[in-house]
Design an enzyme around this catalytic site. Structure first.
Site, mmCIF file in Angstrom:
data_model
loop_
_atom_site.group_PDB
_atom_site.id
_atom_site.type_symbol
_atom_site.label_atom_id
_atom_site.label_comp_id
_atom_site.label_asym_id
_atom_site.label_seq_id
_atom_site.Cartn_x
_atom_site.Cartn_y
_atom_site.Cartn_z
ATOM 1 N N GLU A 161 15.977 14.660 38.205
ATOM 2 C CA GLU A 161 16.846 13.717 38.923
ATOM 3 C C GLU A 161 16.117 12.433 39.280
ATOM 4 O O GLU A 161 16.741 11.402 39.487
ATOM 5 C CB GLU A 161 17.446 14.347 40.186
ATOM 6 C CG GLU A 161 18.487 15.422 39.906
ATOM 7 C CD GLU A 161 17.845 16.774 39.564
ATOM 8 O OE1 GLU A 161 16.606 16.908 39.674
ATOM 9 O OE2 GLU A 161 18.593 17.691 39.180
ATOM 10 N N ASP A 217 -3.497 7.881 9.986
ATOM 11 C CA ASP A 217 -2.325 8.717 10.207
ATOM 12 C C ASP A 217 -1.026 7.973 9.941
ATOM 13 O O ASP A 217 -0.963 6.757 10.079
ATOM 14 C CB ASP A 217 -2.300 9.214 11.656
ATOM 15 C CG ASP A 217 -3.468 10.142 11.944
ATOM 16 O OD1 ASP A 217 -3.705 11.040 11.126
ATOM 17 O OD2 ASP A 217 -4.114 9.950 12.975
ATOM 18 N N ARG A 240 -6.860 11.470 20.946
ATOM 19 C CA ARG A 240 -7.218 11.501 19.518
ATOM 20 C C ARG A 240 -7.754 10.156 19.044
ATOM 21 O O ARG A 240 -8.416 10.076 18.017
ATOM 22 C CB ARG A 240 -5.997 11.853 18.658
ATOM 23 C CG ARG A 240 -5.328 13.154 19.001
ATOM 24 C CD ARG A 240 -4.125 13.428 18.118
ATOM 25 N NE ARG A 240 -4.516 13.799 16.772
ATOM 26 C CZ ARG A 240 -4.542 13.003 15.730
ATOM 27 N NH1 ARG A 240 -4.161 11.750 15.844
ATOM 28 N NH2 ARG A 240 -4.915 13.445 14.559
ATOM 29 N N PRO A 274 13.098 9.807 31.548
ATOM 30 C CA PRO A 274 13.964 9.553 30.386
ATOM 31 C C PRO A 274 14.503 8.126 30.365
ATOM 32 O O PRO A 274 14.992 7.668 29.338
ATOM 33 C CB PRO A 274 15.106 10.565 30.547
ATOM 34 C CG PRO A 274 14.726 11.479 31.630
ATOM 35 C CD PRO A 274 13.604 10.879 32.404
HETATM 36 CL CL1 6GU Z 1 9.194 11.479 30.327
HETATM 37 N N1 6GU Z 1 10.903 13.168 31.436
HETATM 38 C C1 6GU Z 1 11.993 13.960 31.402
HETATM 39 N N2 6GU Z 1 12.338 14.619 32.499
HETATM 40 N N3 6GU Z 1 12.738 14.131 30.323
HETATM 41 C C2 6GU Z 1 12.358 13.475 29.233
HETATM 42 C C3 6GU Z 1 11.244 12.636 29.178
HETATM 43 C C4 6GU Z 1 10.528 12.495 30.332
HETATM 44 N N4 6GU Z 1 11.133 12.128 27.944
HETATM 45 C C5 6GU Z 1 12.137 12.647 27.263
HETATM 46 N N5 6GU Z 1 12.897 13.448 28.021
#
Ligand code: 6GU
Length: 228
Positions: free
Chosen positions: A115, A168, A153, A88
């Site tokens: 984590e 697209d 794709r 994230p």
């Molecule tokens: Cl790549 N990993 C995690 N754990 N949560 C996420 C993510 C990735 N992308 C959005 N939320």
């Protein structure tokens, strides 16, 4: 194109790899996917891959002395590839990134748990850190599937002609949502198909479609019309 997925949960991918378009692409030899169990790089009795964070706090951290040797060994299996770490904290994935990544011959996708990894994994391997959006997943596996699907794709020959000829929404040079689509019946519960689409006048149909796309985009995703 070769993908190597490094994960603690390879089973998550089995349906994804054995169904539909991805299976066809694999069978046709257009894509080659290899799964690796990170735990195989743990040499202790309990096959430990994570540990408590220094400084305290909740959760567990994936260990640098498992992850780095694992990635180095997988890189040596063939010509080294582009390493992506799913987190994230990464840059947000979008169509333009898929268009860049499809140029690679080989991509490694390192899936973490929420984590995350010891920072020294990032320092040593300098991966391309990618997130798929501002929300929380338990781990990177679903994000890895998202990225593979969007890239595959774009590989020539993976989609049928009809689909691949489409430009697209979100592809570079196109910043409009798709238009509304209709098929038979012409009327259902009092709702009719727009008359122009039945007219056979292609010029008018094209005009209607463009107008429909502009209206939808303005209403639903005004950011696409203004952001760069
Ligand atoms: Cl790549 N990993 C995690 N754990 N949560 C996420 C993510 C990735 N992308 C959005 N939320």
């Amino acid at each position: 194109m070769r993908f190597d997925i490094i994960t603690l949960f390879p089973g998550i991918f089995s349906g994804f790899l054995s169904e539909s378009m991805l299976k066809t692409a694999i069978d046709a030899g257009l894509i080659d996917i290899h799964l690796h169990q990170l735990r195989d790089w743990a040499d202790d009795k309990h096959q430990t891959v994570d540990d408590r964070p220094f400084g305290g706090g909740p959760g567990m951290v994936l260990k640098v002395d498992r992850v780095v040797p694992c990635i180095e060994e997988i890189q040596r299996l063939t010509e080294p590839g582009h390493l992506i770490l799913l987190t994230p904290q990464g840059r947000t994935f979008r169509q333009q990134i898929a268009e860049e990544l499809v140029q690679q011959k080989r991509i490694l996708l390192l899936c973490g748990r929420y984590e995350g990894f010891d920072q020294r994994v990032n320092d040593l391997l300098q991966p391309d850190e990618i997130s798929i959006g501002d929300f929380v997943l338990n781990g990177g596996e679903v994000a890895a599937m998202t990225i593979i699907e969007s890239i595959m794709r774009l590989i020539p020959g993976v989609l049928g002609d009809e689909d691949s000829a489409r430009i697209d929404s979100f592809s570079s040079g196109n910043r409009l949502l798709e238009e509304s689509q209709y098929t038979r019946p012409r009327e259902f519960r009092g709702l009719s198909v727009p008359e122009i689409l039945l007219s056979g006048n292609h010029q008018e149909v094209d005009k209607w479609r463009l107008q429909n796309r502009l209206e939808r985009t303005k209403l639903r995703r005004p950011d696409l019309l203004t952001d760069s």
